[in-house]
Design a protein around this motif. Sequence first.
Motif, PDB file in Angstrom:
ATOM      1  N   THR A  56       0.774  -1.364   0.037  1.00  0.00           N
ATOM      2  CA  THR A  56       0.073  -0.078  -0.139  1.00  0.00           C
ATOM      3  C   THR A  56       0.814   1.374   0.124  1.00  0.00           C
ATOM      4  OG1 THR A  56      -1.795  -1.110   1.269  1.00  0.00           O
ATOM      5  CG2 THR A  56      -1.802   1.440   1.141  1.00  0.00           C
ATOM      6  N   ALA A  57       1.909   1.188   1.104  1.00  0.00           N
ATOM      7  CA  ALA A  57       2.609   2.428   1.105  1.00  0.00           C
ATOM      8  C   ALA A  57       3.326   2.818  -0.301  1.00  0.00           C
ATOM      9  CB  ALA A  57       3.647   2.361   2.118  1.00  0.00           C
ATOM     10  N   GLU A  58       3.885   1.793  -0.935  1.00  0.00           N
ATOM     11  CA  GLU A  58       4.564   2.008  -2.392  1.00  0.00           C
ATOM     12  C   GLU A  58       3.609   2.424  -3.376  1.00  0.00           C
ATOM     13  OE1 GLU A  58       4.717  -0.499  -0.222  1.00  0.00           O
ATOM     14  OE2 GLU A  58       6.783  -1.024   0.353  1.00  0.00           O
ATOM     15  N   PHE A  59       2.370   1.813  -3.385  1.00  0.00           N
ATOM     16  CA  PHE A  59       1.374   2.386  -4.476  1.00  0.00           C
ATOM     17  C   PHE A  59       0.916   3.749  -4.185  1.00  0.00           C
ATOM     18  CE2 PHE A  59      -2.984   3.044  -5.135  1.00  0.00           C
ATOM     19  CZ  PHE A  59      -3.085   2.716  -6.871  1.00  0.00           C
ATOM     20  N   VAL A  68       4.431   9.372   1.356  1.00  0.00           N
ATOM     21  CA  VAL A  68       3.553   8.197   2.212  1.00  0.00           C
ATOM     22  C   VAL A  68       4.523   7.357   3.144  1.00  0.00           C
ATOM     23  CG1 VAL A  68       1.906   6.160   1.872  1.00  0.00           C
ATOM     24  CG2 VAL A  68       1.726   8.430   0.364  1.00  0.00           C
ATOM     25  N   PRO A  69       5.567   6.881   2.696  1.00  0.00           N
ATOM     26  CA  PRO A  69       6.374   6.066   3.548  1.00  0.00           C
ATOM     27  C   PRO A  69       6.752   6.808   4.754  1.00  0.00           C
ATOM     28  CG  PRO A  69       7.099   5.616   1.275  1.00  0.00           C
ATOM     29  CD  PRO A  69       6.134   6.787   1.398  1.00  0.00           C
ATOM     30  N   LEU A 119      -7.194   2.477 -11.528  1.00  0.00           N
ATOM     31  CA  LEU A 119      -6.543   2.295 -12.870  1.00  0.00           C
ATOM     32  C   LEU A 119      -5.202   1.823 -12.630  1.00  0.00           C
ATOM     33  CD1 LEU A 119      -8.231   5.076 -14.821  1.00  0.00           C
ATOM     34  CD2 LEU A 119      -8.726   2.699 -14.893  1.00  0.00           C
ATOM     35  N   PHE A 120      -4.323   2.294 -11.681  1.00  0.00           N
ATOM     36  CA  PHE A 120      -2.944   2.294 -11.673  1.00  0.00           C
ATOM     37  C   PHE A 120      -2.426   1.057 -10.669  1.00  0.00           C
ATOM     38  CE2 PHE A 120      -3.931   6.713 -12.449  1.00  0.00           C
ATOM     39  CZ  PHE A 120      -3.222   6.712 -13.481  1.00  0.00           C
ATOM     40  N   VAL A 121      -3.643   0.686 -10.063  1.00  0.00           N
ATOM     41  CA  VAL A 121      -3.311  -0.701  -9.188  1.00  0.00           C
ATOM     42  C   VAL A 121      -2.451  -1.954  -9.786  1.00  0.00           C
ATOM     43  CG1 VAL A 121      -4.223  -2.508  -7.788  1.00  0.00           C
ATOM     44  CG2 VAL A 121      -5.010  -0.138  -7.530  1.00  0.00           C
ATOM     45  N   LEU A 122      -2.813  -2.239 -11.084  1.00  0.00           N
ATOM     46  CA  LEU A 122      -2.262  -3.190 -11.876  1.00  0.00           C
ATOM     47  C   LEU A 122      -1.970  -4.567 -10.930  1.00  0.00           C
ATOM     48  CD1 LEU A 122       0.037  -0.909 -13.991  1.00  0.00           C
ATOM     49  CD2 LEU A 122      -2.146  -1.914 -14.618  1.00  0.00           C
ATOM     50  N   GLN A 251       2.272  10.571 -10.038  1.00  0.00           N
ATOM     51  CA  GLN A 251       1.402  11.090 -11.189  1.00  0.00           C
ATOM     52  C   GLN A 251       1.071  12.800 -11.207  1.00  0.00           C
ATOM     53  OE1 GLN A 251      -0.203   9.554 -13.490  1.00  0.00           O
ATOM     54  NE2 GLN A 251      -2.417  10.370 -13.998  1.00  0.00           N
ATOM     55  N   GLY A 252       1.745  13.480 -12.387  1.00  0.00           N
ATOM     56  CA  GLY A 252       1.822  14.995 -12.295  1.00  0.00           C
ATOM     57  C   GLY A 252       2.848  15.656 -11.561  1.00  0.00           C
TER      58      GLY A 252
END
Length: 353
Positions: A56-59, A68-69, A119-122, A251-252
Amino acid sequence: MKPEWSKVLLEAGAELEGERVLDYGNPELERSVALTGDVLCDLSHQGLIGAYGPETAEFLQGQLTVDVPALDPAHSHLGAFCNAKGRMLADFRIFRRGETWFLRLPREQVQPTLKRLSLFVLRAKVTLEDADDALVRFGLSGPHAAEHLGAALGGPVPGAVDDVVHHQGATLIRVPGVHPRFEIYGELEALTRLWEALNVRAAPVGAAQWALLDILAGVPQIHAENAEAFVPQMTNLQLLGGVSFNKGCYQGQEVVARMHYLGRLKRRMYRLHLPLEAPPPPGTALYDPQVEAEQPVGRIVQAQPHPDGGVEALAVLQIASAEGGHPRLGAAQGPAAEIRPLPYAFEAGAGEG
């Protein structure tokens, strides 16, 4: 909203509209008390996204503007989720409770944000879900809020903005405010006890009064009308700790970083006073009569009535128009907006040139 929690609010005198508390019978008095006294506010009109799993943290690190980490359970942050052009799809407050990360954001933004994030979980080992029923939530604000909260829980409370304390089944987050202000999350039973203990020390108020406190604190909230309208710096998010310029790609990120290191900020968020009775909705355009073009020079982020009359608002404006003192609502000859001070300073030199 859990039916059991709805019952607690109704017994306190709440007038409900869906998941939103309108008021407790006297909105004018509540508006005044919110600025001077100790108040409680249900936050069920704010939605929650839950994220959990070993990656989760990496995503989230690859999607959000915050580091986040580096965010341990004792701290929370504002942040944003942007599109590839660096425009904010949503802003939020992120915190961790147990093994789950939560993003608190306007309820109407939950499903669109979930859809875009998904859309980015993959193949990442992370689960994203609408966590509306996971936690009861309410706010506490006032000159004696910290003392009341400590007495009700019999333990410590967060001392600085963005600090988090977990105690007696409750997660307490200190947030910006004109007085000490807290967001409180927890299971139904624990928060029902806490609400009842605080309800004898603080007056319950409707959701609009909490939004007014956000405006006075200079804290933006992106509603659907403004999705993809602003890069984070236009809403002063970097001044509120909501953007990390030291983390890796997200993203961005290229657009956000370029504006920080190389760009000249031409728009930023101001606090306005408007001579109106009813607040304009998010996204309402502002114009400058000294600008020949019919293009707006800004737009409302959020607005609420003020107890002393008129409407207080946060708006993203062209710096030149704001400093010229000429912004008007809705049209070049519309109601004049008065620029009022925010509780924090802009960066030195921002927008120059």
